[in-house]
Design a protein around this motif. Sequence first.
Motif, short mmCIF file in Angstrom:
data_model
loop_
_atom_site.label_atom_id
_atom_site.label_comp_id
_atom_site.label_asym_id
_atom_site.label_seq_id
_atom_site.Cartn_x
_atom_site.Cartn_y
_atom_site.Cartn_z
N HIS A 88 0.82 -1.21 0.00
CA HIS A 88 0.00 0.00 0.00
C HIS A 88 0.85 1.26 0.00
CE1 HIS A 88 1.14 -1.13 3.99
NE2 HIS A 88 0.89 0.08 4.42
N MET A 89 2.15 1.11 -0.16
CA MET A 89 3.02 2.28 -0.11
C MET A 89 3.70 2.50 -1.47
SD MET A 89 5.01 1.88 3.49
CE MET A 89 4.17 1.46 5.01
N TYR A 97 11.05 3.51 4.84
CA TYR A 97 10.31 3.05 6.02
C TYR A 97 11.22 2.79 7.22
CZ TYR A 97 7.08 0.64 9.03
OH TYR A 97 6.32 0.30 10.11
N PRO B 458 9.07 -1.52 15.63
CA PRO B 458 8.47 -2.25 16.74
C PRO B 458 7.08 -2.77 16.33
CG PRO B 458 8.98 0.03 17.34
CD PRO B 458 9.13 -0.09 15.88
N TYR B 461 4.21 -0.48 15.38
CA TYR B 461 4.38 0.21 14.10
C TYR B 461 4.05 -0.71 12.94
CZ TYR B 461 6.26 4.62 15.71
OH TYR B 461 6.40 5.85 16.26
N ILE B 462 4.43 -1.97 13.10
CA ILE B 462 4.12 -2.93 12.03
C ILE B 462 2.61 -3.03 11.85
CG2 ILE B 462 4.24 -5.37 11.40
CD1 ILE B 462 6.98 -5.44 12.74
N LYS B 464 0.38 -0.65 12.78
CA LYS B 464 -0.17 0.64 12.38
C LYS B 464 0.18 1.01 10.94
CE LYS B 464 1.93 4.50 13.89
NZ LYS B 464 2.20 5.43 12.80
N ASP B 465 1.45 0.81 10.58
CA ASP B 465 1.91 1.27 9.27
C ASP B 465 1.71 0.24 8.16
OD1 ASP B 465 2.80 3.45 10.58
OD2 ASP B 465 4.92 2.92 10.52
N ILE B 466 1.81 -1.02 8.53
CA ILE B 466 1.87 -2.03 7.47
C ILE B 466 0.60 -2.89 7.43
CG2 ILE B 466 3.17 -3.94 6.52
CD1 ILE B 466 5.61 -2.74 8.02
N PRO B 469 -3.16 -0.97 7.28
CA PRO B 469 -3.47 -0.38 5.96
C PRO B 469 -3.49 -1.42 4.84
CG PRO B 469 -1.59 0.73 6.99
CD PRO B 469 -1.94 -0.41 7.86
N MET B 470 -2.65 -2.45 4.97
CA MET B 470 -2.57 -3.45 3.93
C MET B 470 -3.86 -4.26 3.81
SD MET B 470 0.76 -5.82 3.79
CE MET B 470 -0.10 -7.34 4.03
#
Lengths: 323, 549
Positions: A88-89, A97, B458, B461-462, B464-466, B469-470
């Motif tokens: 998604h990035m 990242y 951490p 974050y995995i 929240k960020d990955i 959203p994925m």
Amino acid sequence: MFVKLENVTKTFNEVVAVDQLSLEINKGQILCLLGPSGCGKTTTLKSIGGFLRIDGGRIIIDGEDITNMPPEMRPTSTVFQSYALFPHMTVLQNVIYGLKFKGYSRKEAIKKGEEYLEIVGLLPYRNRNVQQLSGGQQQRVALARALVVTPKVLLLDEPLSNLDAKLRVKMREEIKDIQSKLGITMIFVTHDQEEALHIADVIAVMNEGKLEQLGTPREIYCNPKSKFVLDFIGNSNVIEENSGAISFVRPEEIIMDRHEGNICGKIVKKTFSGPYISYVVQTDNNILNVQAQNTGNEEFEMGEYVYLTFKERHIHLKKHSSV
Amino acid sequence: MSKSKNMVYKAIDYFIFIVLVMLLLIFILRPIYAIIRTSFILDGKFTLDIYRNLFRDNIRLIKNSLFVATLTTIISVIISINVAIYVSLSKGRIRKILILLLMLTMISPPFLSSLAYIKLFGRRGFITHDILGLTLNTYGWQGIVSMQSLSSSSMNAFILTGIINRIDKDIIKSSLDLGANTSYTIRKIILPMMKPGILNVALLTFVRSLSDFGTPMTIGGAFNVLATQAYLNVIAYSKMELAAAICVLILIPAAIAFTQYRIFSRKNVLYTQNTIANEMLDEDQDESIKPKGPLWRFIQIFASLFLFTMIIQYLTIFLTSITQYSYGKMYFTIEHFVHLRKYLGDSFIRSITYGFITGICGGILSFFTSYYVEIRKFRASRLLDFVVTLPSIVPGVFMGIAYILAFNNKPLELTGTSAIVILNIMFRQLPSNTRVYNANLSQIGTQVADAGKDLGAPSIYIVKDILFPMSKTAFMTNFVNNFKNTMTTVGAIIFLVYPGKKLATLEMFSAIREGKYGVGAAASVTIILITLTINILMSRLIMRWKNVR
């Protein structure tokens, strides 16, 4: 020694995947872990990256014992077989990242990310979604993403296996170029011997969790220490000596001539393979594979009698040490 | 990264995990424990009397239930096999219409077919009374069996179509290629490969029929079944222990069905109606498969009859919602909808609000469940996984009554609140929601999560960020499912909703019970329209995301 594995052992449900593996490499070298599937090479790589917890032994990088460190604290980064890009990035978001956790400000991160995208030749694609990229481009993003965090050791898990033949050759050149440009230490897993011979400074041939031989590509090819390595690397003609030892000669090390040579034989098979032509020659005692350059001049025909001369003959293996 | 920051991240990680485990314990295990306990305890002592009485006094009801469930299962399985094979092998317009109708039944409220049945075959039924001139009492087991079979068949056909779709089309092609005709291929290749699926569908239908109290209450007439008794024991007589025992009894075949499902699917099978439906519509059938022969003829006729019945059913509902009888004459009216707006508007707004809440909260809950069970894979994750799947084993009635028993006193007195209804729907949907996430995350999730870790991120974050959203497509799929469920469910929540806080489906149920068929039909149509709108909007969104990729 920059990277050192000491008696690394890993078992899965009582199956020993890696068995007392020890090896060392210097800073700036490319180590290839080479072997057939199931030999433990990927397990070894994952253990170094911290994705698997080893059952015994130690892993030391740059003097620091990292055996019990979680992956996020290790000075390694990995290029995964599937690339594992964040779908998604964008390209740039993927690349920078990891910098967030190294304390980079967003501005610095972007600057550094772009620098590495330049190195892998993807700067114009920085705002693309990674899923719009081709396989080779995705591979480069994965590479840049792993490199940008300046790991002490870069781990690559069969990184080229998803690419087609031509691209695979091109990418391995690029990886080697990037490596020499940045001077980074790499550990590269592959089952493709040609790839390993081409890219590695040091090859570790593995079989059933054990190290069969550690050496330069030339050593591995010319002086295989075991029957396994001999069989696994390149083609060879195994000849049993009167002394009981085994010698071998590579197909390209046999000269074929119509008039002079040491052994006489008859051509029983001929295969055209583009740059070279392979013959199978039946002699009194053996069947030998011979590889001749396709120079466009001289070709031999099926059924023809020819003389063979061995340019080089390697006698290293005692018969009992084989198998 | 600094050590202290890392500690904070770890603490957050543990905190979320502990909260999750507590939620699962409180809202899944506790109610199940409560209902089983109630069925064995009289006056504070352990006893089997409740079951003894149950078997002594209700033997007729047990027989009725088994009779109806068995018959329904047989009929429904036969219908759904034929429909599924037809949908999988045919092409063209009829197939598309059939799929759309199957999708429509997925978003239709329950009792819709019962309502159609009453309008067509009831005392004043259009067919029985107006056309044939009869005044029959058609209320009885025949009606229950037909309506349960009909409504089960859509769901079953969906599941079976999904199973046929997973068969490699080349297997079917190679059978034809080797000279087998269509009939032989269906008998020797397709049906055998469907077998575990058929068995599962049969078991599910059996359980669904056993635990359905709505259909018998609306069109059963004097014919009573166990589930109705359970309902009445709670609503009318307040005999909770008897209701609990009935539920535990129904649990036995349900557990068998579940075990079979687990063995057969090894949890890979995804019964997400949305994804199957989309696949089915997208993928045009292979040109090279040209079914023919007598068996295929039979299947065609069978599927067409089913299609015809479904069309009649929806037509009846639609017409009922916009017509009224006066002095033997039918005329069009919007009165039913006006009535709906005037008196039942609140219930609809409440349903929609609950739908959004369960959609969002359920999505978050199941995401974290999937994350800890599927991605993090710690030692007890299998145990946790089992707890998560429990709500899919127990029938709706069971969970409804279980919630009353578990949350009727301090410290967690929730009866009568909106929270208990929302929580109930959410946790009942948790297994299917989690499966959607698991499918989404286990494909690429583990390695991508590793990549994140590798780059120094951490865990939070995995997430929240990955990962979050994925998996937004999975989130939306779950949102749609949860919303749909909230709009259409009755079984569990009928026990939990207080009179002042009714939901749309319950109003529809009451309307039918009171003989206000026009209002009931109008409510059905409205529920379908709302659910359909949300479905289409969200599917559009999902499609757009997919295209961007």
